[in-house]
Design an enzyme around this catalytic site. Structure first.
Site, PDB file in Angstrom:
ATOM      1  N   ASP A 201      34.902  37.127  33.314  1.00 45.14           N
ATOM      2  CA  ASP A 201      36.050  37.281  34.205  1.00 45.14           C
ATOM      3  C   ASP A 201      36.296  36.009  35.024  1.00 45.14           C
ATOM      4  O   ASP A 201      35.355  35.384  35.512  1.00 45.14           O
ATOM      5  CB  ASP A 201      35.750  38.453  35.162  1.00 45.14           C
ATOM      6  CG  ASP A 201      36.904  38.770  36.093  1.00 45.14           C
ATOM      7  OD1 ASP A 201      37.941  39.228  35.594  1.00 45.14           O
ATOM      8  OD2 ASP A 201      36.762  38.552  37.314  1.00 45.14           O
ATOM      9  N   HIS A 327      44.998  44.294  30.961  1.00 44.17           N
ATOM     10  CA  HIS A 327      45.131  45.173  32.121  1.00 44.17           C
ATOM     11  C   HIS A 327      45.750  44.464  33.326  1.00 44.17           C
ATOM     12  O   HIS A 327      45.845  45.060  34.386  1.00 44.17           O
ATOM     13  CB  HIS A 327      43.740  45.700  32.486  1.00 44.17           C
ATOM     14  CG  HIS A 327      42.824  44.593  32.902  1.00 44.17           C
ATOM     15  ND1 HIS A 327      42.460  43.565  32.040  1.00 44.17           N
ATOM     16  CD2 HIS A 327      42.246  44.302  34.081  1.00 44.17           C
ATOM     17  CE1 HIS A 327      41.682  42.718  32.685  1.00 44.17           C
ATOM     18  NE2 HIS A 327      41.530  43.147  33.919  1.00 44.17           N
TER      19      HIS A 327
END
Ligand code: GLC
Length: 530
Positions: A201, A327
């Site tokens: 991430d 997302h």
């Protein structure tokens, strides 16, 4: 490419666990629920699943705020549930990747609790603490994602801490060797349990300039169009040389467990910087995400140009990849419309390299409008209009009240427009988006050239994008009409004769093609050339 590894040949399916399948009726997806739906993935024909974070978290950012890297949040299940899911996935020949959030922890992580307890705490230096700037106020001009200062004030210890996302997501200090080792150990923990790799991430945010130099203004900033933090060029707090070195060290950790584990990296950077993460001699991240299909212009000439530039920019041995949705972005069917979403699916699954498919995009789901007062994503409140809930809604499995997703009340609405697009409704429909995906995925498995073969652009104009994919004994023509009007592909020297192997219009499936290729508006085909 006979010797391509699984992640090069394969298609990676991105699951947002809160919204995939609820096993216990609390309205939130979980691991036992997901386990019960693994058959969908094998039936569909993907090769691996990547799960957005499932670790213990206060859920301020729905799991991207981790308070324990070595466990599973009760809302998703237990560590045993994760082991069971992994074994079940492997049993079906699916690989499984976790999301690893190294840039920041939750403020509830014991490391931050200790770090913020006093300036003398041994973990103080595990986060980025600084005194106020010379005139008081933040130490420098850096902005965080939501557009204000990247420095949060800590009243008790009289210093600022650096956080590029929410107040409750303090950035770790990756210059500290203790942080490096502790975080590398979290990778080892999951690798030893058999996890096949990670999606990293927010990788470019990992390290900040030691001297805290001010960022320059961004001369190209478009107010109201670009996210507010883009009014600066993040020269000194993004993509630092140390970050690239650390990425190579992450790779070494993963390689301790053999040569078939993989690192995907979230890199929202210009292409030239993204490809640097393959590392010198390929010793970096194997799949530095390529977001052009999410963020770039949707027209044939722009995409054709980009594909050429991207493939040319790859270092020797660098394997391409393509992300179409995730997302954090509006759904592809909402960005380009349902008809073009079919074209997009064919593009994603026939370009050279690894495709990353976001759950529900195989159904053609669209963004679900979420009224401001029902928003769950904190960004919806902090940057109005940028909330990410619309693309995170529950997977519709069938026509039941909870859409087969839950027996309870779903945490986000399924969406009236998405209900009729359920798996059950599309499964046996030869013209459905789901069938198109399944057919393309099956074709990829049968045709090694589509995943790993040669790529040759075919000259086309207007709205048509065309290319050949080639391998020993295989020659495929992919022709895509990115516009609403009929088009023809007449290329001197290329006389397509063959058979339609996949088509956005099911009536065209298996039909012969000879000479000139005609495409209706929004139509695309893969032709097996004779
Ligand atoms: C990444 C994630 C996003 C999250 C952010 C902070 O961009 O994809 O969902 O909010 O990092 O962790």
């Amino acid at each position: 490419m006979g010797d391509a590894t699984w992640w090069q040949r394969g298609v990676i399916y991105h699951v947002y666990p809160r919204s995939f399948m609820d096993g216990d009726g609390d309205g939130v997806g979980d691991l036992p629920g997901l386990l019960g739906r693994l058959d969908h993935l094998t039936w569909l024909g993907v090769d691996a699943l990547w799960l957005s974070p499932v670790h213990p978290s206060p859920m301020a950012d729905f799991g991207y705020d981790v308070s324990d890297y070595l466990d599973v949040d009760p809302v998703f299940g237990t560590l045993e549930d994760l082991d069971r899911l992994l074994a079940a996935a492997h049993g079906r020949g699916l690989r499984m990747l976790l999301d690893w959030v190294p840039n920041h922890t939750s403020d509830r992580h014991p490391w931050f609790q200790e770090s913020r307890s006093s300036r003398e705490d041994p973990r103080r230096d595990w986060y980025v603490w600084r005194d106020p700037g010379p005139g008081g106020g933040p130490p420098n001009n850096w902005l965080r994602y939501i557009g204000d200062s990247a420095w949060g004030w800590d009243e008790r210890t009289g210093q600022y801490y650096y956080r590029v996302f929410l107040d409750s997501q303090p950035d770790l200090n990756w210059r500290n060797p203790g942080v490096q080792e502790a975080m590398f150990d979290t990778l080892r923990f999951w690798l030893a349990r058999g996890v096949d790799g990670f999606r990293i991430d927010a990788l470019p945010s990992l390290v900040e300039d030691e001297r805290l130099r001010d960022n320059p203004p961004n001369p190209d900033y478009r107010p109201g169009v670009d996210l507010p933090y883009l009014r600066q060029l993040p020269v000194w707090n993004n993509d630092q040389p140390e970050t690239r070195e650390l990425a190579a060290r992450m790779r070494k950790v993963v390689d301790e467990f053999g040569d078939d584990r993989v690192l995907l990296g979230e890199l929202v950077l210009p292409m030239e910087q993204t490809v640097a993460y393959y590392g010198p001699d390929g010793g970096g991240i194997q799949v530095p995400f390529n977001f052009e299909l999410v963020s770039g212009a949707w027209d044939a000439r722009s995409i054709a140009g980009y594909v050429d530039r991207y493939l040319a920019a790859l270092p020797a041995g660098g394997w391409p990849n393509w992300v179409l949705g995730n997302h954090d972005s509006p759904r592809v069917a909402s960005r380009v419309g349902p008809a073009q979403a079919r074209v997009a699916a064919m593009l994603l699954l026939t370009l050279p390299g690894t495709p990353i498919l976001y759950y529900g995009d195989e159904l053609g789901l669209t963004d679900v409008p979420i009224p401001a007062e029902q928003a769950r994503d904190p960004i919806a409140r902090l940057v109005p209009g940028r909330g990410r809930d619309p693309a995170r809604t529950p997977m519709p499995w069938d026509g039941g009240l909870g859409a087969g997703f839950t027996s309870g009340r779903p945490w986000l609405p399924v969406g009236e427009a998405n209900r009729p697009l359920s798996v059950a409704a599309q499964r046996d429909d030869p013209g459905s988006m789901l069938t198109l995906h399944r057919r393309l995925l099956r074709l990829r498995r049968q045709a090694p050239a589509l995943a790993g073969g040669g790529y040759e652009p075919v000259e086309a104009d207007g709205d048509v994008l065309a290319y050949l994919r080639t391998g020993p004994g295989e020659r495929w023509l992919v022709a895509l009409n990115l516009g609403p009007h009929p088009a023809r592909l007449a290329v001197p020297g290329l006389e397509p004769t063959g058979r339609v192997a996949a088509a956005t219009d099911p009536a065209r499936q298996d039909r012969p093609v000879a000479g000139e290729l005609r495409l209706a508006g929004d139509e695309s085909v893969v032709v097996a050339l004779g």
